[in-house]
Design a protein around this motif. Structure first.
Motif, PDB file in Angstrom:
ATOM      1  N   CYS A  12       0.211   3.141   3.890  1.00 19.38           N
ATOM      2  CA  CYS A  12       0.622   2.530   5.159  1.00 19.38           C
ATOM      3  C   CYS A  12       1.674   1.452   4.976  1.00 19.38           C
ATOM      4  O   CYS A  12       2.175   0.905   5.952  1.00 19.38           O
ATOM      5  CB  CYS A  12      -0.589   1.965   5.899  1.00 19.38           C
TER       6      CYS A  12
ATOM      7  N   CYS B  46      -6.851  -0.565   0.402  1.00 15.88           N
ATOM      8  CA  CYS B  46      -6.091  -1.178   1.493  1.00 15.88           C
ATOM      9  C   CYS B  46      -7.021  -1.450   2.673  1.00 15.88           C
ATOM     10  O   CYS B  46      -7.764  -0.570   3.116  1.00 15.88           O
ATOM     11  CB  CYS B  46      -4.957  -0.257   1.913  1.00 15.88           C
TER      12      CYS B  46
ATOM     13  N   CYS C  17       0.843  -1.185   0.000  1.00 13.61           N
ATOM     14  CA  CYS C  17       0.000   0.000   0.000  1.00 13.61           C
ATOM     15  C   CYS C  17       0.888   1.250   0.000  1.00 13.61           C
ATOM     16  O   CYS C  17       1.863   1.332   0.743  1.00 13.61           O
ATOM     17  CB  CYS C  17      -0.890  -0.009   1.242  1.00 13.61           C
TER      18      CYS C  17
ATOM     19  N   CYS D 187      -5.535   0.912   5.872  1.00 15.22           N
ATOM     20  CA  CYS D 187      -5.657   2.364   5.988  1.00 15.22           C
ATOM     21  C   CYS D 187      -6.728   2.921   5.042  1.00 15.22           C
ATOM     22  O   CYS D 187      -6.921   4.133   4.986  1.00 15.22           O
ATOM     23  CB  CYS D 187      -4.311   3.026   5.721  1.00 15.22           C
TER      24      CYS D 187
HETATM   25 ZN   LIG Z   1      -2.735   0.991   3.541  1.00 12.61          ZN
END
Ligand SMILES: [Zn+2]
Length: 1031
Positions: free
Chosen positions: A365, A384, A362, A387
């Protein structure tokens, strides 16, 4: 050793050709896949499926075709790019039912904070440890919010296995659902209401206990003045003797003694779970699913969440809000054992290789691709799960979605459908962006007078000659890539050149130990296969070389430093195997003095006994971790060696501490050699960094284990092996989303023993609920005890032990009181109501409170307490379970026809019988207890002697006899031993003879002679505390 080879030249008279001579790493041999994604497919790792599409190619793939439906699943699976495809492991698992939760809509949230604050200084860490206990202490007024939903209501009906334990059953409590599965129907053998007041006062000290003043508490302990007593009794506020008679609220006519069979039995809980789930396949396809107990054997099938062998949680359902969490005070934690061994009938981890592109992560994050990522927009982007950030799918990774919105290659890619898998790391994940060298093992042997005279040096050298053939290697390789090196030491260090071209090994002596220097590089760390004859020669000569030594003083810190510097100079991670005997008193850095002081017990200064002496070993540990140097320490002490100081390096570097008190060659060699063999052959990840990511609303706040923390998020481990577990505590940042749950991803970057850099990923999804009853229903007591033990053992570094014990008692009462108040049906105050999943929490908690680490008893050597404390900090759930509640097996009733281990019994004296024989094991010690009236046939069958009187209690093993009983018992011993990291030395205990007192300490349901409460007493104590909390 030849005289000509003996370069006894102090210091460094020799030039150092080796420094320039190490040359560039031999990368082409080991790292062919770097920069050449496809090459790795020709050499698959064992147990790794070949990908069905050449997804390693970073070459752009054209824009995705408009309609996913034009590719049928079957045509895809049989499509090109699958030469030599192995039988696919991922065939036909039922679709994970909960791994693809609905995600909240994309929102422009600010990225979650991943504080990367400046390195916390070691003192700051100690201070944090204090907090770890106090944070849970939410203060007295943790009253539930008034608007809280009534428990046990709503759609979440308890599954049949969930029922509450009521002691005794109140008339208004609805009958629990009948449940024949786990046999709990038998449990309601609870006393009637009228017997409530029956709870007895303090049980008098065991009348049967022989008074053996002055007796050493057992093998391995120093002879001590026996001084049982008042210190301990007075120090434990909450229990024993605190109950002169029944608590006030337990009104009613005087009763007879509470029947131990009517209080929750750990054995019953273990056996019920075995009966219900043992031998079955446990598929990890449901978020928040509570796995079988750690004591239950089953086959685990990864279907989207990490196996419980890798991650176990204190609860599989997190409270939705921090207010709820504070109210229940149930620790939210995961015990992560990233390298846990898996049995041969389970699949090893798959290896995913995206070549130069590296793992897909991601953007925001940095979480790794996993089953929690939700593909959208026809597969072009993904959201994701951690996050909520929307990311583009890299073109080489693009795939169409099916009508369910799932990628059609879902089951062909481990990172889309499995809880655990590995990625091949790119150079970005390597030190200095260079592929690592394979690790090295350095054997460092204390050759001071005592070790030579005892024969220990000879034993070690002899064993290494055969052991080095068993260094870990890749399955397809003929020999291990691990390099080996050898050092001996007393007050000075001796390095050995064992280069294969030498006819004789050469020794170089380093006398200046104040600032250690590595006198040779070329020829120090060698390939054993190549240097076999020189190494064998060396190992033959070492005992002779020092045969006439008079040197009794030793150093230790410079030894560790030298090993670390040697690894550093060779640009290798690795492990030091140090065989050491005495307190390092020679003039050198890390010199220690004997500061053991029994007068500190049960004072506010007791904590200093667990803290390291000075700062040397702490600094050394930090340096070792930063250079990927793990230290395993084999201690052979005759007296105090300050385990709290020297063991710190081992603990922080992911090594293992072994301790053989008063080592006797004859009696103790088998134990030591087995430990050494096991340690050397362990599956290990080197130079590791672990990161735990979570979905929004909560985060990891504390890490307990054989780890080092340079900042608040990166868990550094110089090495991590199959037995090491890190217990991670979580705290709320915000409200959790019940739909999406609480997701955890543990990513461990490490170097394999062949020198490949990899990332091991474990994913786990938990549920969230606004109902406290859901949280309690999903708890796991074994994991809770692991957490409580580690956080308590960490806290004693900074807090008085009494405070730590009081917090444990109070937290236990709070958890149970909250349940009673919010989740149980209305009941009278006098009922003790335990949630089904915490039925045995009190008995386990009492075992923790009575452990020698938390109870300052002068009979137990300080080193033993420090040793057990350090071992426990690294333990996984299976090991803590056994450690606190030992396995006790009746042997006289063995079924010789069956392969099975007999059912265990409760750890209480009243379960023993004079005519019986019993085996007890806790992972560190093992006892064979023989009743005075045990039948002669059994004695003959086990010991080959005619009667009880002929048995020698000195024996530490059983003779190999050719009879079914002896063979069966040997088999059981082997089975118990094989699953434990430390070898347990067998101690024979004859009823009413000397070592029986030590044995009785492990009968953990009984009151102990030092004042530790019995299970019954502790239950009464907790009952009273709960009553006070709710009154
Ligand atoms: Zn993420």
């Amino acid at each position: 050793m030849s005289q000509q080879g003996y370069v006894a030249a102090p210091p460094y008279s020799q030039s150092q050709p080796g420094i320039g001579g190490f040359g560039p790493p031999n990368s082409s041999l080991h790292y062919g896949h770097y920069g050449d994604p496809n090459s790795s497919y020709s050499t698959p790792q064992p147990g790794v499926s070949k990908p069905t599409v050449p997804f390693g190619s970073p070459a752009p793939v054209g824009p995705p075709p408009p309609g996913a439906q034009q590719f049928s699943q079957s045509s895809f699976q049989n499509g090109p790019g699958t030469p030599g495809q192995q039988p696919h492991r991922l065939q036909s698992p039922p679709p994970p039912s909960n791994t693809g939760p609905s995600y909240p809509p994309y929102s422009h949230q600010s990225p979650p904070t991943f504080p990367n604050t400046a390195a916390a200084s070691p003192p700051a860490q100690l201070a944090d440890q204090l907090n770890s206990m106090q944070i849970n202490n939410y203060g007295p007024g943790a009253a539930p919010s008034s608007g809280h939903p009534a428990p046990l209501q709503g759609a979440r009906l308890p599954p049949p296995t969930q029922q509450q334990m009521v002691l005794p059953p109140g008339p208004r409590v609805p009958p629990p659902p009948t449940n024949s599965v786990n046999g709990l129907c038998a449990q309601p053998a609870v006393p009637p209401m009228a017997r409530q007041g029956a709870i007895p006062g303090p049980v008098p000290p065991n009348p049967n206990l022989p008074q053996l003043p002055g007796q050493p508490p057992g093998p391995g302990y120093h002879p001590q003045q026996a001084n049982y007593g008042p210190q301990m009794a007075g120090s434990q506020l909450s229990y024993p003797g605190a109950f002169p008679g029944a608590p006030a609220q337990l009104s009613g006519p005087p009763q007879k003694k509470l029947d131990p069979d009517s209080i929750p039995s750990p054995i019953q809980v273990i056996e019920n779970d075995k009966a219900a789930r043992g031998g079955q396949v446990y598929a990890t396809n449901t978020r928040g699913q509570v796995p079988p107990l750690v004591t239950t054997d089953c086959v685990i099938q990864d279907q989207g969440h990490a196996s419980p062998r890798y991650i176990r949680c204190t609860t599989y359902c997190f409270p939705a809000t921090s207010d709820m969490a504070k109210q229940a005070r149930i620790p939210l934690a995961a015990v992560i054992q990233p390298f846990a061994s898996v049995p041969p009938n389970e699949t090893p981890l798959y290896l995913v290789n995206h070549g130069e592109a590296g793992p897909i992560r991601c953007n925001r994050c940095k979480a790794y691709m996993c089953p929690f990522m939700q593909f959208i927009e026809g597969g072009r982007r993904y959201q994701c799960g951690f996050c909520n950030c929307i990311n583009d799918v890299p073109s080489f990774f693009f795939q169409h979605l099916d009508h369910m919105g799932r990628r059609i290659d879902h089951y062909e890619r481990p990172e889309l459908s499995l809880g655990s898998y590995e990625y091949v790391a790119t150079l970005d994940y390597c030190r200095d962006k260079k592929p690592p060298n394979p690790p090295a093992y350095i054997f460092m042997i204390d050759v001071s007078y005592r070790n030579i005279k005892s024969g220990l040096v000879k034993l070690i050298c002899g064993e290494l000659k055969t052991l080095l053939d068993k260094l870990p290697r890749e399955e397809q390789e003929e020999s291990s890539a691990i390099r080996v090196g050898f050092v001996t030491y007393n007050k000075v260090l001796h390095f050995f050149n064992v280069k294969s071209s030498l006819a004789q090994p050469q020794m170089m002596v380093v006398t200046d130990v104040s600032e250690v220097f590595v006198p040779l590089l070329d020829g120090f760390l060698v390939d054993f296969e190549e240097s076999r004859s020189v190494v064998t020669n060396l190992l033959d000569q070492i005992p002779e070389l020092f045969a006439d030594t008079n040197e009794s003083e030793t150093i230790l810190a410079p030894v560790i430093q030298a090993g670390m510097e040697a690894l550093k100079a060779a640009e290798r991670a690795g492990k030091l195997f140090i065989f050491h005997s005495a307190l390092p008193t020679a003039e050198a850095p890390g010199k220690l003095k004997n500061r053991d002081d029994k007068k500190l017990l049960n004072t506010d200064k007791e904590k200093t006994l667990f803290q390291p002496q000075g700062s040397c070993y702490e600094a050394l540990a930090r340096d070792c971790v930063s250079s990927g140097c793990s230290v395993s320490l084999f201690l052979f002490p005759n007296q105090y060696v300050d385990v709290a100081s020297v063991g710190l390096v081992t603990l922080c570097t992911g090594g293992t501490l072994y301790k053989y008190n008063n080592f006797q060659l004859e009696a103790d060699s088998p134990q030591f050699l087995r430990d050494l063999r096991k340690d050397l052959g362990k599956q290990t990840g080197f130079d590791a960094t672990m990161r735990v990511r979570t979905s929004t609303g909560f985060r990891a706040t504390d890490f307990l284990g054989a780890v080092y923390m340079n900042n608040t998020t990166d868990v550094e481990m110089a090495a991590v092996d199959c037995d090491k577990a890190v217990t991670v505590e979580f705290k709320h940042d915000d409200k959790l989303n019940e739909d999406t749950g609480a997701l955890i991803q543990c990513a461990l970057l490490y170097t394999t023993h062949s020198g490949q850099r990899r990332i091991r990923i474990h994913n786990m999804g938990l549920n969230c609920s606004a109902q406290l009853a859901d949280v309690y229903r999903a708890c796991e007591t074994d994991a809770l005890i692991n957490f409580f033990a580690k956080s308590a053992f960490k806290a004693i570094l900074s807090q008085p032990l009494k405070t730590v014990r009081d917090i444990l008692v109070s937290q236990t009462a709070h958890m149970l009181a909250c349940y009673k108040k919010n989740c149980a049906s209305p009941a009278t105050l006098s009922q003790l109501i335990l949630p089904e999943t915490m039925k045995v929490l009190p008995v386990y908690m009492n075992c923790l409170l009575k452990s020698c680490v938390l109870g300052g008893r002068p009979e137990i050597p300080t080193d033993e307490r420090a040793f057990q404390r350090q071992l426990l900090m690294a333990m996984g759930v299976a090991d803590t379970q056994l450690f606190f509640y030992p396995l006790l097996l009746p042997l006289h009733s063995l079924d010789l026809q069956s392969d099975a281990v007999p059912a265990a019994i409760r750890c209480s004296e009243e379960r023993l019988s004079e005519g019986g024989a019993f085996l007890l094991a806790n992972g560190l010690s093992m006892f064979l207890w023989l009743g005075a009236g045990v039948c002669p046939e059994l004695i003959q069958g086990l010991f080959n002697v005619p009667s009880f009187a002929h048995i020698s209690a000195q024996a530490t093993s059983l003779p190999d006899l050719d009879n079914p009983f002896s063979k069966k018992l040997k088999h059981i011993l082997e089975q118990i031993q094989s699953q434990r990291p430390h070898t347990m030395k067998l101690i024979i205990v004859k009823q009413r003879e000397q070592p029986e007192m030590l044995f009785r300490q492990f009968l953990v349901e009984d009151k102990d002679i030092y004042g530790g409460a019995s299970y019954v007493d502790f239950l009464v104590c907790i009952h009273k505390e709960i009553g006070q909390l709710l009154s």
